[in-house]
Design an enzyme around this catalytic site. Structure first.
Site, PDB file in Angstrom:
ATOM      1  N   CYS A  13       0.691  -1.658   0.313  1.00 19.13           N
ATOM      2  CA  CYS A  13       0.257  -0.006  -0.008  1.00 19.13           C
ATOM      3  C   CYS A  13       0.752   1.429   0.180  1.00 19.13           C
ATOM      4  O   CYS A  13       1.845   1.121   0.201  1.00 19.13           O
ATOM      5  CB  CYS A  13      -0.752  -0.050   1.238  1.00 19.13           C
ATOM      6  SG  CYS A  13      -2.280  -1.231   1.178  1.00 19.13           S
ATOM      7  N   GLY A  42       0.844   0.425  -4.664  1.00 14.67           N
ATOM      8  CA  GLY A  42      -0.834  -0.836  -5.064  1.00 14.67           C
ATOM      9  C   GLY A  42      -1.243  -0.413  -6.103  1.00 14.67           C
ATOM     10  O   GLY A  42      -1.778   0.787  -6.519  1.00 14.67           O
ATOM     11  N   ASN A 118      -0.574   0.868   5.452  1.00 15.58           N
ATOM     12  CA  ASN A 118       0.896   0.277   4.577  1.00 15.58           C
ATOM     13  C   ASN A 118       1.465  -0.992   6.165  1.00 15.58           C
ATOM     14  O   ASN A 118       2.041   0.124   6.883  1.00 15.58           O
ATOM     15  CB  ASN A 118       1.899   1.073   4.549  1.00 15.58           C
ATOM     16  CG  ASN A 118       2.853   0.559   2.993  1.00 15.58           C
ATOM     17  OD1 ASN A 118       3.615   1.253   3.510  1.00 15.58           O
ATOM     18  ND2 ASN A 118       2.663  -0.195   2.929  1.00 15.58           N
ATOM     19  N   GLY A 119       1.129  -2.010   5.326  1.00 17.58           N
ATOM     20  CA  GLY A 119       1.566  -3.035   5.983  1.00 17.58           C
ATOM     21  C   GLY A 119       1.501  -4.565   7.127  1.00 17.58           C
ATOM     22  O   GLY A 119      -0.403  -4.354   6.166  1.00 17.58           O
ATOM     23  N   TYR A 263      13.280  -1.970  -4.335  1.00 15.83           N
ATOM     24  CA  TYR A 263      12.954  -2.408  -6.146  1.00 15.83           C
ATOM     25  C   TYR A 263      11.358  -1.403  -5.347  1.00 15.83           C
ATOM     26  O   TYR A 263      10.571  -0.610  -6.714  1.00 15.83           O
ATOM     27  CB  TYR A 263      12.509  -3.089  -5.959  1.00 15.83           C
ATOM     28  CG  TYR A 263      10.626  -4.045  -6.652  1.00 15.83           C
ATOM     29  CD1 TYR A 263      10.893  -3.526  -8.264  1.00 15.83           C
ATOM     30  CD2 TYR A 263       9.393  -4.459  -6.365  1.00 15.83           C
ATOM     31  CE1 TYR A 263       9.771  -4.188  -8.664  1.00 15.83           C
ATOM     32  CE2 TYR A 263       8.903  -4.939  -7.053  1.00 15.83           C
ATOM     33  CZ  TYR A 263       8.634  -4.379  -8.089  1.00 15.83           C
ATOM     34  OH  TYR A 263       7.454  -4.430  -9.190  1.00 15.83           O
ATOM     35  N   ASP A 367      16.747  -6.814 -10.527  1.00 16.88           N
ATOM     36  CA  ASP A 367      16.426  -6.351  -9.094  1.00 16.88           C
ATOM     37  C   ASP A 367      16.238  -7.570  -8.129  1.00 16.88           C
ATOM     38  O   ASP A 367      16.685  -7.935  -7.508  1.00 16.88           O
ATOM     39  CB  ASP A 367      15.113  -4.999  -8.811  1.00 16.88           C
ATOM     40  CG  ASP A 367      14.027  -5.942  -9.528  1.00 16.88           C
ATOM     41  OD1 ASP A 367      13.245  -6.552  -9.233  1.00 16.88           O
ATOM     42  OD2 ASP A 367      13.641  -4.713 -10.339  1.00 16.88           O
TER      43      ASP A 367
END
Ligand code: SF4
Length: 488
Positions: A13, A42, A118-119, A263, A367
Protein backbone atom coordinates in the site's frame (compact mmCIF):
# COMPACT_ATOMS: atom_id res chain seq x y z
CA UNK A 1 12.13 -7.14 -13.03
CA UNK A 2 9.19 -7.44 -10.70
CA UNK A 3 6.93 -4.98 -12.41
CA UNK A 4 7.19 -6.62 -15.77
CA UNK A 5 6.62 -10.14 -14.89
CA UNK A 6 3.72 -12.27 -13.95
CA UNK A 7 5.50 -13.90 -11.07
CA UNK A 8 6.61 -10.72 -9.41
CA UNK A 9 6.48 -8.98 -6.07
CA UNK A 10 4.09 -6.36 -4.95
CA UNK A 11 4.06 -3.74 -2.28
CA UNK A 12 0.94 -3.64 -0.21
CA UNK A 13 0.00 0.00 0.00
CA UNK A 14 0.68 3.69 -0.14
CA UNK A 15 -0.82 6.10 2.40
CA UNK A 16 -1.36 9.84 2.31
CA UNK A 17 -2.91 12.56 4.48
CA UNK A 18 -3.13 16.34 4.21
CA UNK A 19 -4.33 19.14 6.49
CA UNK A 20 -4.56 22.81 5.55
CA UNK A 21 -5.86 25.01 8.34
CA UNK A 22 -6.53 27.87 5.90
CA UNK A 23 -8.66 25.83 3.55
CA UNK A 24 -6.68 27.20 0.61
CA UNK A 25 -5.64 23.77 -0.73
CA UNK A 26 -8.01 21.93 -3.03
CA UNK A 27 -8.03 18.69 -1.04
CA UNK A 28 -9.57 16.57 -3.78
CA UNK A 29 -7.02 17.62 -6.35
CA UNK A 30 -4.10 17.31 -3.90
CA UNK A 31 -5.11 13.83 -2.75
CA UNK A 32 -5.68 12.70 -6.33
CA UNK A 33 -2.18 13.93 -7.28
CA UNK A 34 -0.60 12.24 -4.27
CA UNK A 35 -2.32 8.93 -5.01
CA UNK A 36 -1.14 9.16 -8.60
CA UNK A 37 2.41 9.62 -7.32
CA UNK A 38 2.00 6.57 -5.06
CA UNK A 39 0.31 4.36 -7.65
CA UNK A 40 3.42 2.14 -7.93
CA UNK A 41 2.77 0.96 -4.33
CA UNK A 42 -0.62 -0.54 -5.12
CA UNK A 43 -2.79 -0.94 -8.18
CA UNK A 44 -5.72 -3.02 -6.98
CA UNK A 45 -7.84 -0.45 -5.20
CA UNK A 46 -7.70 3.12 -4.02
CA UNK A 47 -9.73 5.69 -2.23
CA UNK A 48 -9.87 9.05 -0.53
CA UNK A 49 -11.72 10.39 2.50
CA UNK A 50 -12.51 14.08 2.94
CA UNK A 51 -13.22 15.98 6.12
CA UNK A 52 -15.61 18.92 5.70
CA UNK A 53 -16.22 20.63 9.05
CA UNK A 54 -15.75 17.38 10.93
CA UNK A 55 -17.94 15.29 8.63
CA UNK A 56 -15.93 12.49 7.00
CA UNK A 57 -17.00 10.97 3.70
CA UNK A 58 -15.33 9.79 0.53
CA UNK A 59 -15.04 7.20 -2.16
CA UNK A 60 -13.09 3.97 -2.60
CA UNK A 61 -13.20 1.19 -5.13
CA UNK A 62 -11.24 -1.43 -7.01
CA UNK A 63 -9.03 -0.09 -9.79
CA UNK A 64 -6.28 2.37 -10.59
CA UNK A 65 -6.51 5.97 -9.43
CA UNK A 66 -7.72 7.25 -12.79
CA UNK A 67 -10.21 4.39 -13.11
CA UNK A 68 -11.74 4.91 -9.67
CA UNK A 69 -11.67 8.70 -9.67
CA UNK A 70 -13.35 9.45 -12.97
CA UNK A 71 -14.38 13.06 -13.68
CA UNK A 72 -17.93 12.16 -12.62
CA UNK A 73 -16.76 10.68 -9.28
CA UNK A 74 -14.46 13.63 -8.63
CA UNK A 75 -17.27 16.10 -9.36
CA UNK A 76 -19.51 14.31 -6.84
CA UNK A 77 -17.04 14.51 -3.94
CA UNK A 78 -17.77 17.05 -1.20
CA UNK A 79 -16.13 20.45 -1.59
CA UNK A 80 -14.58 22.61 1.10
CA UNK A 81 -12.52 20.00 2.97
CA UNK A 82 -9.59 21.16 5.07
CA UNK A 83 -8.35 17.65 5.67
CA UNK A 84 -8.13 14.49 3.57
CA UNK A 85 -6.58 11.03 3.44
CA UNK A 86 -5.90 8.72 0.53
CA UNK A 87 -4.77 5.19 -0.08
CA UNK A 88 -3.61 2.88 -2.86
CA UNK A 89 -3.64 -0.84 -2.18
CA UNK A 90 -2.24 -4.11 -3.34
CA UNK A 91 -3.74 -6.95 -1.34
CA UNK A 92 -1.28 -9.11 0.56
CA UNK A 93 -3.44 -9.52 3.64
CA UNK A 94 -7.08 -9.77 2.77
CA UNK A 95 -8.42 -10.41 -0.67
CA UNK A 96 -9.14 -8.16 -3.57
CA UNK A 97 -12.62 -7.06 -2.64
CA UNK A 98 -14.10 -3.62 -2.27
CA UNK A 99 -14.66 -4.13 1.48
CA UNK A 100 -10.88 -4.17 1.93
CA UNK A 101 -10.31 -0.95 -0.03
CA UNK A 102 -9.19 2.03 2.02
CA UNK A 103 -9.44 4.56 3.62
CA UNK A 104 -11.50 2.58 6.09
CA UNK A 105 -14.13 4.95 7.45
CA UNK A 106 -15.48 4.15 10.91
CA UNK A 107 -18.56 5.87 12.33
CA UNK A 108 -18.81 5.77 16.10
CA UNK A 109 -20.36 7.73 18.97
CA UNK A 110 -16.87 8.90 19.93
CA UNK A 111 -16.50 10.38 16.45
CA UNK A 112 -15.86 9.25 12.92
CA UNK A 113 -12.43 8.24 11.73
CA UNK A 114 -10.75 7.39 8.44
CA UNK A 115 -7.81 4.99 8.56
CA UNK A 116 -5.11 4.20 5.98
CA UNK A 117 -2.57 1.43 6.58
CA UNK A 118 0.57 0.14 4.88
CA UNK A 119 2.10 -3.08 6.19
CA UNK A 120 0.97 -6.35 7.74
CA UNK A 121 0.41 -7.21 11.37
CA UNK A 122 1.81 -10.47 12.70
CA UNK A 123 -0.87 -10.78 15.40
CA UNK A 124 -3.95 -9.78 13.38
CA UNK A 125 -5.53 -13.27 13.48
CA UNK A 126 -5.29 -13.47 17.28
CA UNK A 127 -6.64 -9.95 17.71
CA UNK A 128 -9.46 -10.62 15.29
CA UNK A 129 -10.38 -13.82 17.08
CA UNK A 130 -10.54 -12.02 20.44
CA UNK A 131 -12.64 -9.23 18.97
CA UNK A 132 -15.03 -11.67 17.31
CA UNK A 133 -15.44 -13.59 20.56
CA UNK A 134 -16.50 -10.27 22.10
CA UNK A 135 -19.13 -9.65 19.46
CA UNK A 136 -17.23 -7.77 16.76
CA UNK A 137 -18.50 -8.19 13.20
CA UNK A 138 -16.05 -7.70 10.35
CA UNK A 139 -16.95 -6.63 6.82
CA UNK A 140 -13.64 -7.51 5.16
CA UNK A 141 -10.60 -9.67 5.73
CA UNK A 142 -7.79 -7.15 6.02
CA UNK A 143 -5.78 -6.54 9.16
CA UNK A 144 -6.53 -2.83 8.71
CA UNK A 145 -10.06 -3.54 9.84
CA UNK A 146 -8.59 -5.20 12.94
CA UNK A 147 -6.58 -2.05 13.66
CA UNK A 148 -9.65 0.15 13.25
CA UNK A 149 -11.62 -2.06 15.64
CA UNK A 150 -8.88 -2.04 18.28
CA UNK A 151 -8.47 1.70 17.87
CA UNK A 152 -12.19 2.36 18.19
CA UNK A 153 -12.36 0.18 21.30
CA UNK A 154 -9.45 2.08 22.81
CA UNK A 155 -11.08 5.39 21.90
CA UNK A 156 -13.80 4.57 24.45
CA UNK A 157 -11.31 4.68 27.32
CA UNK A 158 -8.74 7.16 26.02
CA UNK A 159 -9.02 10.93 26.47
CA UNK A 160 -7.97 11.68 22.87
CA UNK A 161 -7.51 10.00 19.51
CA UNK A 162 -3.71 10.17 19.89
CA UNK A 163 -3.95 8.46 23.30
CA UNK A 164 -6.12 5.77 21.67
CA UNK A 165 -3.52 5.31 18.92
CA UNK A 166 -0.82 4.95 21.56
CA UNK A 167 -2.85 2.28 23.40
CA UNK A 168 -3.45 0.52 20.08
CA UNK A 169 0.27 0.46 19.38
CA UNK A 170 0.73 -1.53 22.56
CA UNK A 171 -1.53 -4.23 21.14
CA UNK A 172 -0.76 -4.45 17.45
CA UNK A 173 2.49 -6.13 16.38
CA UNK A 174 4.15 -6.06 13.00
CA UNK A 175 4.48 -3.54 10.21
CA UNK A 176 2.27 -0.49 10.08
CA UNK A 177 2.55 2.98 8.71
CA UNK A 178 -0.77 4.63 9.50
CA UNK A 179 -2.50 7.85 8.53
CA UNK A 180 -5.62 8.50 10.60
CA UNK A 181 -8.10 11.33 10.21
CA UNK A 182 -10.49 12.26 13.04
CA UNK A 183 -13.04 15.10 12.82
CA UNK A 184 -10.41 17.58 14.05
CA UNK A 185 -6.98 15.95 13.69
CA UNK A 186 -4.74 14.25 11.19
CA UNK A 187 -2.33 11.68 12.64
CA UNK A 188 0.58 9.66 11.34
CA UNK A 189 1.97 6.66 13.23
CA UNK A 190 4.74 4.22 12.41
CA UNK A 191 5.51 0.88 14.03
CA UNK A 192 8.53 0.79 16.39
CA UNK A 193 10.63 -1.12 13.80
CA UNK A 194 9.77 1.36 11.05
CA UNK A 195 9.31 -1.44 8.51
CA UNK A 196 7.48 0.76 6.02
CA UNK A 197 8.36 4.35 5.20
CA UNK A 198 6.32 7.38 6.24
CA UNK A 199 7.32 11.02 5.98
CA UNK A 200 6.14 14.52 6.89
CA UNK A 201 5.86 17.52 4.57
CA UNK A 202 4.94 21.15 5.12
CA UNK A 203 2.48 22.91 2.84
CA UNK A 204 3.45 26.22 1.19
CA UNK A 205 3.38 29.26 3.49
CA UNK A 206 3.21 26.98 6.51
CA UNK A 207 -0.53 26.55 5.97
CA UNK A 208 -0.52 22.91 6.98
CA UNK A 209 1.01 19.49 6.78
CA UNK A 210 1.05 16.35 4.71
CA UNK A 211 1.99 12.76 5.56
CA UNK A 212 2.94 10.27 2.86
CA UNK A 213 4.50 6.85 2.34
CA UNK A 214 7.11 8.42 0.09
CA UNK A 215 8.47 11.89 -0.47
CA UNK A 216 7.49 11.74 -4.17
CA UNK A 217 3.87 12.24 -3.03
CA UNK A 218 4.88 15.35 -1.07
CA UNK A 219 6.54 16.68 -4.21
CA UNK A 220 3.32 15.99 -6.15
CA UNK A 221 1.31 18.29 -3.86
CA UNK A 222 3.95 21.01 -3.56
CA UNK A 223 4.79 20.19 0.06
CA UNK A 224 8.33 20.54 1.37
CA UNK A 225 9.86 17.43 2.89
CA UNK A 226 10.42 17.96 6.63
CA UNK A 227 11.55 14.55 7.91
CA UNK A 228 10.62 10.89 8.23
CA UNK A 229 8.18 9.87 10.93
CA UNK A 230 10.38 8.14 13.50
CA UNK A 231 9.79 4.46 14.20
CA UNK A 232 7.29 4.28 17.06
CA UNK A 233 6.31 7.94 16.71
CA UNK A 234 2.81 9.40 16.59
CA UNK A 235 2.61 12.79 14.86
CA UNK A 236 -0.50 14.92 15.24
CA UNK A 237 -1.47 17.81 12.96
CA UNK A 238 -4.33 20.08 13.96
CA UNK A 239 -5.16 23.76 14.30
CA UNK A 240 -2.49 24.05 17.02
CA UNK A 241 0.24 22.92 14.65
CA UNK A 242 2.31 19.75 14.64
CA UNK A 243 3.29 17.75 17.69
CA UNK A 244 4.98 14.45 18.35
CA UNK A 245 4.43 11.63 20.83
CA UNK A 246 7.43 9.39 21.27
CA UNK A 247 6.26 6.90 23.91
CA UNK A 248 6.89 3.95 21.57
CA UNK A 249 10.11 5.25 20.02
CA UNK A 250 13.21 3.21 20.80
CA UNK A 251 11.23 0.15 21.94
CA UNK A 252 12.53 -1.91 18.99
CA UNK A 253 15.49 -1.73 16.62
CA UNK A 254 14.90 0.39 13.52
CA UNK A 255 14.68 -2.10 10.66
CA UNK A 256 13.20 -0.59 7.52
CA UNK A 257 12.47 -3.07 4.71
CA UNK A 258 15.63 -3.07 2.58
CA UNK A 259 13.57 -4.04 -0.45
CA UNK A 260 12.02 -0.57 -0.36
CA UNK A 261 15.36 0.68 -1.69
CA UNK A 262 15.90 -2.18 -4.13
CA UNK A 263 12.49 -2.23 -5.74
CA UNK A 264 9.38 -0.78 -4.10
CA UNK A 265 9.99 2.91 -3.71
CA UNK A 266 10.19 5.36 -6.57
CA UNK A 267 13.76 6.34 -7.49
CA UNK A 268 13.02 10.01 -6.84
CA UNK A 269 11.89 9.33 -3.27
CA UNK A 270 14.16 9.88 -0.29
CA UNK A 271 13.82 7.30 2.50
CA UNK A 272 15.60 7.80 5.81
CA UNK A 273 17.91 10.36 4.21
CA UNK A 274 18.94 8.27 1.21
CA UNK A 275 17.68 8.92 -2.30
CA UNK A 276 16.39 5.63 -3.68
CA UNK A 277 18.08 6.25 -7.04
CA UNK A 278 21.43 6.64 -5.26
CA UNK A 279 20.86 3.48 -3.22
CA UNK A 280 20.17 1.49 -6.39
CA UNK A 281 23.28 2.88 -8.05
CA UNK A 282 25.25 1.86 -5.00
CA UNK A 283 23.81 -1.66 -5.28
CA UNK A 284 25.10 -1.73 -8.85
CA UNK A 285 28.57 -0.61 -7.74
CA UNK A 286 28.69 -3.34 -5.11
CA UNK A 287 27.53 -5.88 -7.69
CA UNK A 288 30.37 -4.89 -10.01
CA UNK A 289 32.84 -5.39 -7.16
CA UNK A 290 31.36 -8.73 -6.14
CA UNK A 291 30.71 -10.17 -9.58
CA UNK A 292 33.00 -8.61 -12.17
CA UNK A 293 32.92 -9.92 -15.72
CA UNK A 294 34.47 -9.02 -19.06
CA UNK A 295 31.70 -7.55 -21.18
CA UNK A 296 30.92 -4.94 -23.84
CA UNK A 297 27.77 -3.30 -22.50
CA UNK A 298 25.73 -3.01 -19.27
CA UNK A 299 21.96 -2.76 -19.57
CA UNK A 300 19.23 -2.60 -16.94
CA UNK A 301 15.89 -4.36 -16.75
CA UNK A 302 13.22 -1.64 -16.69
CA UNK A 303 12.39 0.03 -14.43
CA UNK A 304 14.09 -0.68 -11.14
CA UNK A 305 17.15 -2.40 -12.65
CA UNK A 306 18.12 0.73 -14.59
CA UNK A 307 19.68 2.66 -11.71
CA UNK A 308 21.66 -0.37 -10.53
CA UNK A 309 22.89 -0.90 -14.10
CA UNK A 310 24.21 2.67 -14.10
CA UNK A 311 26.12 1.92 -10.91
CA UNK A 312 27.52 -1.32 -12.35
CA UNK A 313 28.68 0.49 -15.48
CA UNK A 314 30.23 3.30 -13.44
CA UNK A 315 32.17 0.92 -11.21
CA UNK A 316 33.24 -1.55 -13.91
CA UNK A 317 34.05 0.96 -16.64
CA UNK A 318 31.92 -1.04 -19.09
CA UNK A 319 29.72 1.29 -21.20
CA UNK A 320 26.08 1.68 -20.19
CA UNK A 321 23.48 1.05 -22.88
CA UNK A 322 19.72 1.13 -23.25
CA UNK A 323 18.82 -2.46 -23.94
CA UNK A 324 15.06 -2.54 -23.51
CA UNK A 325 12.11 -0.38 -24.31
CA UNK A 326 9.10 -0.90 -22.12
CA UNK A 327 5.66 -0.30 -23.51
CA UNK A 328 3.83 1.51 -20.73
CA UNK A 329 0.46 1.44 -22.42
CA UNK A 330 -0.43 -2.22 -21.99
CA UNK A 331 -3.46 -2.43 -19.73
CA UNK A 332 -3.89 -4.90 -16.95
CA UNK A 333 -6.77 -6.57 -18.78
CA UNK A 334 -4.40 -7.80 -21.42
CA UNK A 335 -1.90 -9.01 -18.85
CA UNK A 336 -4.61 -10.86 -16.99
CA UNK A 337 -5.73 -12.80 -20.07
CA UNK A 338 -4.92 -16.35 -21.07
CA UNK A 339 -1.56 -18.02 -20.57
CA UNK A 340 -0.79 -17.58 -24.27
CA UNK A 341 -1.64 -13.90 -24.06
CA UNK A 342 0.54 -13.52 -20.98
CA UNK A 343 3.51 -15.04 -22.74
CA UNK A 344 3.15 -12.92 -25.84
CA UNK A 345 2.57 -9.84 -23.70
CA UNK A 346 6.15 -10.16 -22.39
CA UNK A 347 7.28 -9.39 -25.91
CA UNK A 348 4.73 -6.63 -26.29
CA UNK A 349 5.58 -5.10 -22.95
CA UNK A 350 9.33 -5.37 -23.33
CA UNK A 351 11.31 -5.14 -26.54
CA UNK A 352 15.04 -5.33 -27.07
CA UNK A 353 17.00 -2.61 -28.83
CA UNK A 354 18.93 -5.08 -30.96
CA UNK A 355 21.67 -2.63 -31.96
CA UNK A 356 22.67 -2.31 -28.29
CA UNK A 357 23.19 -6.03 -27.75
CA UNK A 358 23.81 -7.68 -31.13
CA UNK A 359 27.15 -9.54 -31.18
CA UNK A 360 27.99 -8.25 -27.70
CA UNK A 361 28.77 -9.65 -24.26
CA UNK A 362 25.93 -8.16 -22.23
CA UNK A 363 25.63 -7.57 -18.48
CA UNK A 364 21.93 -7.48 -17.61
CA UNK A 365 21.20 -5.93 -14.20
CA UNK A 366 17.86 -6.72 -12.57
CA UNK A 367 16.37 -6.17 -9.12
CA UNK A 368 15.26 -9.70 -8.25
CA UNK A 369 14.48 -13.19 -9.40
CA UNK A 370 11.27 -14.57 -7.96
CA UNK A 371 10.08 -17.70 -9.75
CA UNK A 372 12.58 -17.38 -12.57
CA UNK A 373 10.07 -17.49 -15.40
CA UNK A 374 10.41 -13.85 -16.42
CA UNK A 375 14.19 -13.95 -16.09
CA UNK A 376 14.28 -16.94 -18.44
CA UNK A 377 12.13 -15.14 -21.00
CA UNK A 378 14.11 -11.91 -20.73
CA UNK A 379 17.46 -13.64 -21.21
CA UNK A 380 16.01 -15.46 -24.21
CA UNK A 381 14.85 -12.12 -25.66
CA UNK A 382 18.44 -10.87 -25.50
CA UNK A 383 19.84 -14.01 -27.12
CA UNK A 384 17.19 -13.87 -29.84
CA UNK A 385 18.26 -10.29 -30.52
CA UNK A 386 21.86 -11.45 -31.10
CA UNK A 387 23.55 -11.05 -27.70
CA UNK A 388 26.72 -13.18 -27.69
CA UNK A 389 26.77 -13.65 -23.91
CA UNK A 390 24.33 -12.67 -21.15
CA UNK A 391 25.71 -12.14 -17.65
CA UNK A 392 22.82 -11.71 -15.23
CA UNK A 393 23.40 -9.58 -12.13
CA UNK A 394 20.80 -9.16 -9.40
CA UNK A 395 20.85 -6.11 -7.12
CA UNK A 396 19.50 -8.09 -4.13
CA UNK A 397 20.30 -11.45 -2.50
CA UNK A 398 18.24 -14.52 -3.47
CA UNK A 399 14.67 -14.65 -2.12
CA UNK A 400 14.45 -17.74 0.04
CA UNK A 401 11.87 -16.92 2.74
CA UNK A 402 8.42 -15.39 3.07
CA UNK A 403 7.67 -11.83 4.17
CA UNK A 404 5.23 -11.18 7.01
CA UNK A 405 5.40 -7.41 6.81
CA UNK A 406 3.52 -6.44 3.70
CA UNK A 407 5.33 -7.85 0.69
CA UNK A 408 3.62 -10.40 -1.47
CA UNK A 409 6.39 -12.98 -1.86
CA UNK A 410 5.06 -16.24 -3.29
CA UNK A 411 5.10 -19.50 -1.36
CA UNK A 412 8.65 -20.67 -0.62
CA UNK A 413 8.28 -23.71 -2.84
CA UNK A 414 7.60 -21.40 -5.80
CA UNK A 415 10.74 -19.33 -5.25
CA UNK A 416 13.42 -20.43 -7.68
CA UNK A 417 16.17 -19.81 -5.11
CA UNK A 418 14.72 -22.02 -2.39
CA UNK A 419 16.92 -25.08 -1.96
CA UNK A 420 19.04 -24.31 -5.03
CA UNK A 421 22.60 -23.10 -5.46
CA UNK A 422 23.32 -20.11 -7.69
CA UNK A 423 24.62 -22.53 -10.35
CA UNK A 424 21.40 -24.54 -10.20
CA UNK A 425 19.30 -21.37 -10.51
CA UNK A 426 21.35 -20.34 -13.50
CA UNK A 427 20.76 -23.69 -15.15
CA UNK A 428 17.05 -22.86 -15.02
CA UNK A 429 17.19 -19.28 -16.24
CA UNK A 430 19.88 -19.83 -18.85
CA UNK A 431 22.36 -16.96 -18.42
CA UNK A 432 26.09 -17.39 -19.05
CA UNK A 433 26.80 -16.33 -15.48
CA UNK A 434 24.62 -15.27 -12.57
CA UNK A 435 25.57 -13.12 -9.61
CA UNK A 436 23.50 -11.85 -6.68
CA UNK A 437 24.29 -8.97 -4.34
CA UNK A 438 25.40 -10.27 -0.94
CA UNK A 439 23.36 -9.81 2.24
CA UNK A 440 26.30 -7.87 3.66
CA UNK A 441 26.23 -5.34 0.84
CA UNK A 442 22.45 -5.00 0.57
CA UNK A 443 22.55 -3.62 4.11
CA UNK A 444 25.03 -0.94 3.05
CA UNK A 445 23.39 0.41 -0.06
CA UNK A 446 21.39 3.16 1.66
CA UNK A 447 24.51 5.15 2.32
CA UNK A 448 22.94 8.03 4.24
CA UNK A 449 20.44 5.99 6.23
CA UNK A 450 21.54 5.56 9.82
CA UNK A 451 19.26 2.67 10.58
CA UNK A 452 19.15 -1.09 10.42
CA UNK A 453 17.33 -3.11 7.80
CA UNK A 454 14.97 -6.03 7.64
CA UNK A 455 16.46 -8.71 5.41
CA UNK A 456 14.13 -11.51 6.50
CA UNK A 457 13.14 -12.74 3.03
CA UNK A 458 16.83 -13.18 2.18
CA UNK A 459 18.06 -14.62 5.45
CA UNK A 460 15.05 -16.08 7.30
CA UNK A 461 16.06 -13.89 10.24
CA UNK A 462 13.23 -11.51 11.07
CA UNK A 463 13.42 -8.46 13.34
CA UNK A 464 10.33 -9.65 15.23
CA UNK A 465 8.98 -13.17 15.72
CA UNK A 466 7.09 -14.70 12.83
CA UNK A 467 3.30 -14.94 13.19
CA UNK A 468 1.91 -18.02 14.87
CA UNK A 469 -0.90 -18.15 12.32
CA UNK A 470 -1.90 -16.32 9.17
CA UNK A 471 -5.19 -14.50 8.69
CA UNK A 472 -7.94 -16.69 7.27
CA UNK A 473 -9.57 -15.03 4.34
CA UNK A 474 -13.36 -15.45 4.19
CA UNK A 475 -13.35 -14.01 0.69
CA UNK A 476 -10.70 -16.36 -0.62
CA UNK A 477 -11.50 -18.17 -3.86
CA UNK A 478 -9.45 -20.70 -5.77
CA UNK A 479 -6.32 -19.05 -7.08
CA UNK A 480 -7.31 -19.65 -10.68
CA UNK A 481 -10.35 -17.43 -10.20
CA UNK A 482 -8.63 -14.37 -8.87
CA UNK A 483 -7.24 -11.50 -10.86
CA UNK A 484 -4.17 -11.67 -8.68
CA UNK A 485 -3.41 -15.23 -9.59
CA UNK A 486 -4.00 -14.48 -13.23
CA UNK A 487 -1.30 -11.91 -13.07
CA UNK A 488 1.19 -14.29 -11.51
S1 SF4 B 1 11.00 -9.80 4.82
FE1 SF4 B 1 11.94 -8.86 2.95
S2 SF4 B 1 10.27 -7.79 1.88
FE2 SF4 B 1 9.56 -8.25 3.98
S3 SF4 B 1 10.01 -6.42 5.16
FE3 SF4 B 1 11.76 -7.78 5.40
S4 SF4 B 1 13.19 -7.20 3.73
FE4 SF4 B 1 11.20 -6.30 3.26
Amino acid sequence: MCDLNFSGLHEECGVFGIYDKTGATDMISATYSALYALQHRGQESCGMALNVDGVISGHRDLGLVNEVFTPTVLAGLPQGAKMATGHVRYATSGSRVRANAQPMVVRHCKGSMALCHNGNLVNAPALRHDLEMNGAIFHGSSDTEVISYVLTTNRLKAPSIEAAVSLTMEQIKGAYSLVIMSPTKLLAARDPNGFRPLCIGELPDGSGWAFASESCALDAVGATFVRDVKPGEIVVADRNGLRSLEDHCGTAPHTICVFEYVYFARPDSVLEGTCVHEARKQAGRFLAQEHPVEADVVIGAPDSGLDAALGYAEESGIPYGVGFIKNKYIGRTFIQGSQKQRESSVRLKLNVIASTVRGKRVVLVDDSVVRGTTSTRTIKLLRDAGAKEVHYRISAPPFTHPCYFGTDIPDQKLLVATGRTVEQINEIIGADTLGYLSVEHVQQLAIHSHCGFCTGCFTGKYPIPEPAQLMEDPFSVPLSQTNKSKSL
